[in-house]
Design a protein around this motif. Structure first.
Motif, PDB file in Angstrom:
ATOM      1  N   LYS A 121       0.818  -1.221   0.000  1.00  0.00           N
ATOM      2  CA  LYS A 121       0.000   0.000   0.000  1.00  0.00           C
ATOM      3  C   LYS A 121       0.855   1.277   0.000  1.00  0.00           C
ATOM      4  O   LYS A 121       0.616   2.203  -0.775  1.00  0.00           O
ATOM      5  CB  LYS A 121      -0.930  -0.010   1.226  1.00  0.00           C
ATOM      6  N   LYS A 122       1.855   1.303   0.881  1.00  0.00           N
ATOM      7  CA  LYS A 122       2.658   2.520   1.032  1.00  0.00           C
ATOM      8  C   LYS A 122       3.386   2.863  -0.276  1.00  0.00           C
ATOM      9  O   LYS A 122       3.342   3.995  -0.757  1.00  0.00           O
ATOM     10  CB  LYS A 122       3.661   2.306   2.173  1.00  0.00           C
ATOM     11  N   VAL A 123       4.013   1.862  -0.871  1.00  0.00           N
ATOM     12  CA  VAL A 123       4.760   2.116  -2.104  1.00  0.00           C
ATOM     13  C   VAL A 123       3.799   2.454  -3.251  1.00  0.00           C
ATOM     14  O   VAL A 123       4.091   3.309  -4.096  1.00  0.00           O
ATOM     15  CB  VAL A 123       5.711   0.942  -2.457  1.00  0.00           C
ATOM     16  N   LYS A 124       2.606   1.843  -3.262  1.00  0.00           N
ATOM     17  CA  LYS A 124       1.622   2.182  -4.300  1.00  0.00           C
ATOM     18  C   LYS A 124       1.215   3.651  -4.185  1.00  0.00           C
ATOM     19  O   LYS A 124       1.182   4.378  -5.182  1.00  0.00           O
ATOM     20  CB  LYS A 124       0.375   1.289  -4.173  1.00  0.00           C
ATOM     21  N   ASP A 125       0.916   4.081  -2.966  1.00  0.00           N
ATOM     22  CA  ASP A 125       0.504   5.481  -2.757  1.00  0.00           C
ATOM     23  C   ASP A 125       1.604   6.455  -3.191  1.00  0.00           C
ATOM     24  O   ASP A 125       1.332   7.478  -3.836  1.00  0.00           O
ATOM     25  CB  ASP A 125       0.142   5.725  -1.286  1.00  0.00           C
ATOM     26  N   GLU A 126       2.852   6.121  -2.825  1.00  0.00           N
ATOM     27  CA  GLU A 126       3.977   7.002  -3.201  1.00  0.00           C
ATOM     28  C   GLU A 126       4.120   7.081  -4.715  1.00  0.00           C
ATOM     29  O   GLU A 126       4.292   8.154  -5.289  1.00  0.00           O
ATOM     30  CB  GLU A 126       5.290   6.468  -2.598  1.00  0.00           C
ATOM     31  N   GLU A 127       4.065   5.913  -5.370  1.00  0.00           N
ATOM     32  CA  GLU A 127       4.239   5.875  -6.823  1.00  0.00           C
ATOM     33  C   GLU A 127       3.076   6.541  -7.547  1.00  0.00           C
ATOM     34  O   GLU A 127       3.263   7.186  -8.576  1.00  0.00           O
ATOM     35  CB  GLU A 127       4.388   4.420  -7.304  1.00  0.00           C
TER      36      GLU A 127
END
Length: 367
Positions: A121-127
């Protein structure tokens, strides 16, 4: 549209489905193989999934939405590794013999059993945030190309460049954590054509002659993939007067974009008049595919998607999971396009191509 209820076959598959459709592209075994003994292909794929465990464990450990994440991540790693070892000893255990759908499903099941829902989730939101900030620039660069065929080719290159953002590939996950990835540089650095499957010229000829009325696009990863690859391409179809249905996963799986995430992304990209950089979006629909894996079996999609897709004349399966590892040879009643980058050596070997080679498979309606 929310997904609910039982799953149904995708209505545009060539019938009878039983004799025409097999979801998994690469056969791990043949009828003559000993059912109690793993085949060399099964072993190499089980090892591929085994090698992905450390990067999944690392993501899970840092999931701060889950209490005791490191302990649960360790439990996931041990449990999934044990299942894979079981399958090596007895291919028929755990619902086998194994294929890419079963190996993905078991991994997701174990993650959910130990308490993780969305470890990326965290990396998806950042990307997503990064890609949203680049969307206008990418679209304007495309719009500036006056030659229609060159613009279409550039949009396709954008899909491949975006598709590199795939944290399900151990090699790419490593690369990604080192330096992030520049979308525009990736566009320039694709392997030279001809690609391992390369129907681009046929597609572009058809693109310039024919306007499709309705396209269904099965999307893949979050970030650059869907925002800088698929959405500019979908926007161009809208400009040509087509309706576009984007089909996204029901539940999280690796860094694939989910239905609620995609709805939110599109609402952030639209201006106050509901337009995508000047293009009307009243013909752009987002559907819940009913799927919860990075691969897809098209005999099981949501009823909503089946309803929306029934009159489509173009189906696009994007990404290695949905368009190469599954469905590469799927036949449809309408035109179809499978497009994705080869990110596993095992897939490159099967296709007789290079790692990071591109697949662009266009088939006209099987009449």
């Amino acid at each position: 549209m929310e997904s609910s209820g039982e799953l149904v076959p995708f209505p545009l598959l060539t019938t009878p489905i039983e004799s025409n459709y097999r979801a998994c592209t690469i056969p791990y075994r043949f009828p003559s193989d000993n059912p109690k003994k793993p085949t060399p292909t099964e072993l190499s794929w089980i090892n591929l999934f085994m090698n992905s465990i450390p990067s999944f464990r690392k993501r899970a450990e840092s999931d701060d939405t889950v209490p005791d994440a490191p302990m649960r991540a360790e439990k996931f790693a041990q449990r999934y590794a044990a299942i894979l070892e079981d399958i090596k000893k007895d291919p028929e255990s755990h619902g086998g013999p194994p294929d890419c759908i079963l190996l993905c499903r078991l991994r997701e099941q174990v993650l959910r059993e130990v308490g993780f829902r969305d470890i990326f989730k965290k990396v998806k939101d950042e990307e997503n945030a990064k890609a949203i900030s680049l969307f206008k620039e990418v679209v304007c660069l495309n719009d500036a190309i006056e030659d229609e065929t060159k613009r279409a080719e550039n949009l396709v290159r954008g899909i491949f460049a975006g598709n590199i953002f795939d944290l399900g590939s151990a090699k790419l996950a490593e690369l990604f954590s080192e330096d992030g990835m520049s979308f525009l540089a990736s566009c320039q650095n694709l392997v030279p054509r001809p690609w391992v499957i390369d129907d681009l010229d046929i597609f572009i000829t058809k693109w310039s002659k024919k306007t499709w009325k309705k396209a269904v696009i099965f999307v893949d990863n979050s970030g650059a993939d869907v925002i800088l690859g698929i959405l500019p391409f979908a926007r161009e179809l809208l400009r040509h007067g087509a309706q576009v249905v984007l089909a996204a996963n029901d539940l999280p799986s690796i860094n694939d974009v989910t239905y609620p995430e995609l709805v939110e992304i599109i609402s952030k990209l639209k201006d106050e008049h509901g337009k995508l950089i000047g293009v009307d979006t009243s013909n752009l629909l987002v559907a819940n595919s009913g799927n919860d894996l990075p691969v897809i079996d098209l005999t099981m999609v949501s009823q909503e998607l089946a309803y929306l897709a029934s009159d489509a004349d173009l189906v696009i399966l994007e990404g290695m999971g949905r368009g190469i590892e599954t469905n590469l040879y799927a036949q449809f009643k309408c035109d179809s396009l499978k497009i994705g980058m080869v990110k596993h050596p095992e897939v490159a070997q099967f296709l007789g191509g290079r790692l990071y080679d591109c697949v662009f498979k266009f088939n006209e309606a099987s009449s």
